[in-house]
Design an enzyme around this catalytic site. Structure first.
Site, PDB file in Angstrom:
ATOM      1  N   GLY A 165       8.290  21.779 112.783  1.00  0.00           N
ATOM      2  CA  GLY A 165       9.141  22.944 113.008  1.00  0.00           C
ATOM      3  C   GLY A 165       8.465  23.863 113.999  1.00  0.00           C
ATOM      4  N   LEU A 169      13.856  20.291 115.028  1.00  0.00           N
ATOM      5  CA  LEU A 169      15.187  19.746 114.757  1.00  0.00           C
ATOM      6  C   LEU A 169      16.259  20.292 115.706  1.00  0.00           C
ATOM      7  CD1 LEU A 169      16.898  17.950 112.899  1.00  0.00           C
ATOM      8  CD2 LEU A 169      16.985  19.825 111.254  1.00  0.00           C
ATOM      9  N   ASN A 214      13.803  15.007 112.637  1.00  0.00           N
ATOM     10  CA  ASN A 214      13.864  15.622 111.318  1.00  0.00           C
ATOM     11  C   ASN A 214      12.616  15.212 110.545  1.00  0.00           C
ATOM     12  OD1 ASN A 214      14.392  16.429 108.692  1.00  0.00           O
ATOM     13  ND2 ASN A 214      16.570  15.960 108.820  1.00  0.00           N
ATOM     14  N   SER A 215      11.654  16.115 110.488  1.00  0.00           N
ATOM     15  CA  SER A 215      10.357  15.805 109.883  1.00  0.00           C
ATOM     16  C   SER A 215      10.455  15.521 108.388  1.00  0.00           C
ATOM     17  CB  SER A 215       9.378  16.962 110.103  1.00  0.00           C
ATOM     18  OG  SER A 215       9.313  17.270 111.467  1.00  0.00           O
ATOM     19  N   ASP A 272      11.818  27.706 107.052  1.00  0.00           N
ATOM     20  CA  ASP A 272      13.027  28.242 106.425  1.00  0.00           C
ATOM     21  C   ASP A 272      12.770  28.423 104.930  1.00  0.00           C
ATOM     22  OD1 ASP A 272      15.584  28.731 105.390  1.00  0.00           O
ATOM     23  OD2 ASP A 272      16.553  27.388 106.824  1.00  0.00           O
ATOM     24  N   GLU A 321       5.921  32.981 117.926  1.00  0.00           N
ATOM     25  CA  GLU A 321       6.909  34.045 118.128  1.00  0.00           C
ATOM     26  C   GLU A 321       7.216  34.751 116.814  1.00  0.00           C
ATOM     27  OE1 GLU A 321      11.123  33.069 118.611  1.00  0.00           O
ATOM     28  OE2 GLU A 321      11.059  34.125 120.515  1.00  0.00           O
TER      29      GLU A 321
END
EC number: 2.1.1.33
Length: 244
Positions: free
Chosen positions: A66, A90, A122-123, A145, A221
């Site tokens: 991610g 993703l 998609n890990s 998330d 970020e």
């Protein structure tokens, strides 16, 4: 040759505003992108062409799961010039931005940033498709998330089941780094790692000596945004250990 409006005229690097996407994607949905059948099928010449010319046997050792806009990868690249690193993301627009950013940095800094790359994947589904047993030395899960609803906890990228997979691809002594600004998620990730028999927490002294730990907030970020807003972060850094 016409100017590319998506790139900065002075630096040649992509402008983030043209690659914006939702903060997170649903990891359980079926997205369509090519997946290697096994780690042997990963084409290193596409990701690290200059490195492969010199040493075709080199393999990825750091994975940023991610990776967002790639800030951590770019900060790590000069610190670990001999280690290959991959960002796994993703969201298609974000992946494209990171790819363009790396290509731009390679162009403006000849000989540098050849050791980092990005892949859209998609890990949560495909980690074993990319890495052999014990291949990785470091894995990063930065500001994932939170999936606040209890019914969605199965979507969390740190879970007892997924830790089995991460333990499989991490070498003994490899480090897993997690950080979040959501206290409940921080406690969840730490407890999952604490309870797993193949991980142990780094000591305070080890954390202070690890130059990567400082980058968990400074290079991303999301981390910079939390710092600007005076927010708290919750970190869990664990080592892969051998089982007896």
């Amino acid at each position: 040759m016409g100017e590319n409006p998506t790139h900065n005229k002075k630096t040649g690097l992509p402008r983030k505003r043209f690659y914006r996407a939702r903060a997170h994607s649903n990891p359980l949905s079926d997205s369509h992108f090519p997946i290697p059948i096994s780690p042997e099928e990963v084409d290193y010449s596409l990701h690290y062409p200059e490195v492969v010319k010199v040493d075709p046997s080199k393999r990825i050792e750091f994975a940023d799961v991610g990776c967002g806009f790639g800030g951590l990868l770019i900060a790590l690249a000069p610190l670990f010039p001999d280690n290959l690193m991959i960002g796994m993301e993703l969201r298609d627009k974000v992946t494209e931005y990171v790819k363009e950013r790396i290509l731009g940095l390679r162009t403006t800094n000849p000989g540098q940033y050849q050791n980092i790359s990005v892949v859209r994947t998609n890990s949560m589904k495909y980690i074993p498709n990319y890495f052999e047993k014990g291949q990785l030395k470091k894995m990063f899960f930065l500001f994932p998330d939170p999936h606040f609803k209890e019914k969605n906890h199965r979507r969390r990228v740190i879970s007892p089941f997924l830790l089995d997979e991460y333990a499989y691809v991490l070498a003994v002594g490899g480090i897993i780094y997690t950080i979040t600004d959501v206290e409940e998620l921080g406690e969840w990730m730490k407890s999952c790692l604490d309870e797993h028999p193949m991980f142990e927490a780094l000591t305070t002294e080890e954390l202070e000596a690890d130059q990567v730990v400082k980058l968990l907030t400074a290079a991303t970020e999301e981390g910079q945004k939390v710092a600007r807003n005076g927010g708290q972060t919750f970190r869990a850094v664990f080592r892969r250990i051998a089982t007896h």
